[in-house]
Design a protein around this motif. Structure first.
Motif, mmCIF file in Angstrom:
data_model
loop_
_atom_site.group_PDB
_atom_site.id
_atom_site.type_symbol
_atom_site.label_atom_id
_atom_site.label_comp_id
_atom_site.label_asym_id
_atom_site.label_seq_id
_atom_site.Cartn_x
_atom_site.Cartn_y
_atom_site.Cartn_z
ATOM 1 N N LEU A 25 0.865 -1.180 0.000
ATOM 2 C CA LEU A 25 0.000 0.000 0.000
ATOM 3 C C LEU A 25 0.902 1.229 0.000
ATOM 4 N N ILE A 26 0.835 2.025 -1.077
ATOM 5 C CA ILE A 26 1.713 3.177 -1.263
ATOM 6 C C ILE A 26 0.897 4.442 -1.070
ATOM 7 N N ASN A 27 1.337 5.299 -0.144
ATOM 8 C CA ASN A 27 0.592 6.515 0.199
ATOM 9 C C ASN A 27 1.207 7.771 -0.408
ATOM 10 N N ASN A 28 2.517 7.842 -0.476
ATOM 11 C CA ASN A 28 3.185 9.062 -0.951
ATOM 12 C C ASN A 28 4.092 8.730 -2.127
ATOM 13 N N GLY A 29 3.485 8.257 -3.215
ATOM 14 C CA GLY A 29 4.274 7.810 -4.358
ATOM 15 C C GLY A 29 4.112 8.668 -5.595
#
Length: 316
Positions: A25-29
């Protein structure tokens, strides 16, 4: 222009919402802020004209994927962010051919838009952004982010599993070479001059020796390294020590019960009767003997003997 990173897997360093580490789970990509403009426009269209604020971030699931190596004129759009490993590596990249206006999209995960994950987080929104890039002739790419994206260098590690199965070799450690390499050359070892010739001639007279022509001296070549000899001890490698094994009393582990009882008898005297009874109870495996007194142990053993005699009358 675009290539997959070899032997690479994107994983999340800390658990959040998804059980498997490869379900990252990528939040700041966000690598290129131009997709935020497109995402806000698509969000306003789906909300049927409702007033919505501009999208500032995009969360997406990147399942079982790899990172990418992106070189210009390719443009990285999304990355792994600062939570997933490897850090800040591209996951989705766009490329437009200026001559033919052809477009290419590379995604490092083949399961990102499957039925299982397309409805998770903002994966469906990313799918709409990709379609917008393919269908629209002009896509708002942020040129500043495209020229200097926030991408970390790719660090490779050796295959530790494969190296652990390989045989270990004995290596010879040497001293570090000096920064000035000219100090390694010694010009005085085989220097030839005539400074001592006069003293040599005078030495003939002092030692009353006759001068004779020089004879051929059989050369003796010096070997740069000594002859190899078999080692009588194994080499010491700088590895972690092996775990300490638990100590066992072999006599207690492998001796028979009569032998262990004999050992207890040999080390006890008449004054050690209480200790003798308790030790014999432990050898016989009497349950709860640690908390019993000597009288209770004898009582329990005699009861067992009486019950045994009652059951085995015919055998006697």
């Amino acid at each position: 222009m675009l290539s997959f990173a070899s032997l690479d897997t994107v994983i999340r360093n800390s658990y959040y919402k998804y059980l498997h580490p490869k379900e990252a789970l990528i939040n700041n990509g966000i690598l290129n802020r131009g997709i935020l403009t497109v995402a806000s426009k698509l969000k306003n269209l789906t909300d049927s004209g409702k007033s919505t604020s501009n999208i500032q971030f995009i969360n997406y699931v990147y399942p079982y994927g790899a990172s990418l190596n992106v070189t210009k004129p390719g443009i990285g759009i999304l990355s792994t962010g600062s939570v997933c490993y490897p850090l800040n590596r591209p996951t989705i990249a766009f490329y437009t051919d200026k001559a033919t206006n052809g477009k290419l999209i590379v995604i490092g995960s083949s399961q990102m838009f499957t039925d299982t994950y397309i409805e998770k987080e903002d994966n469906s929104l990313i799918k709409d952004i990709i379609l917008e890039y393919l269908l629209e002739p002009i896509f708002p790419i942020d040129q500043i982010d495209a020229e200097d994206p926030e991408i970390s260098d790719y660090h490779t590690v050796p295959d530790i599993t494969l190296l652990s199965e390989e045989p270990l070799s004995c290596l010879q450690e040497i001293e570090d070479a000096p920064s000035d390499y000219t100090k390694l050359f010694s010009k005085e070892l085989y220097e030839i001059d005539n400074t001592l010739l006069a003293k040599v001639i005078l030495a003939y007279k002092e030692f009353h020796m006759e001068k004779e022509p020089l004879k051929l001296i059989k050369p003796q070549f010096e070997a740069p390294l000594p002859n190899l000899e078999p080692a009588v001890f194994p080499p010491n490698f700088r590895f972690h020590p092996k775990p300490d094994l638990e100590l066992y009393d072999l006599d207690q582990a492998f001796s028979s019960i009569p032998a262990r009882l004999t050992q207890v008898v040999n080390k006890c005297t008449d004054d050690d009767l209480d200790y003798y009874i308790k030790e014999c109870a432990m050898v016989l495996g009497l349950q709860g003997s640690e908390k019993m007194s000597s009288k209770e142990i004898l009582n329990k053993i005699f009861n067992k003997i009486v019950l045994y005699k009652k059951v085995n009358i015919d055998k006697d």
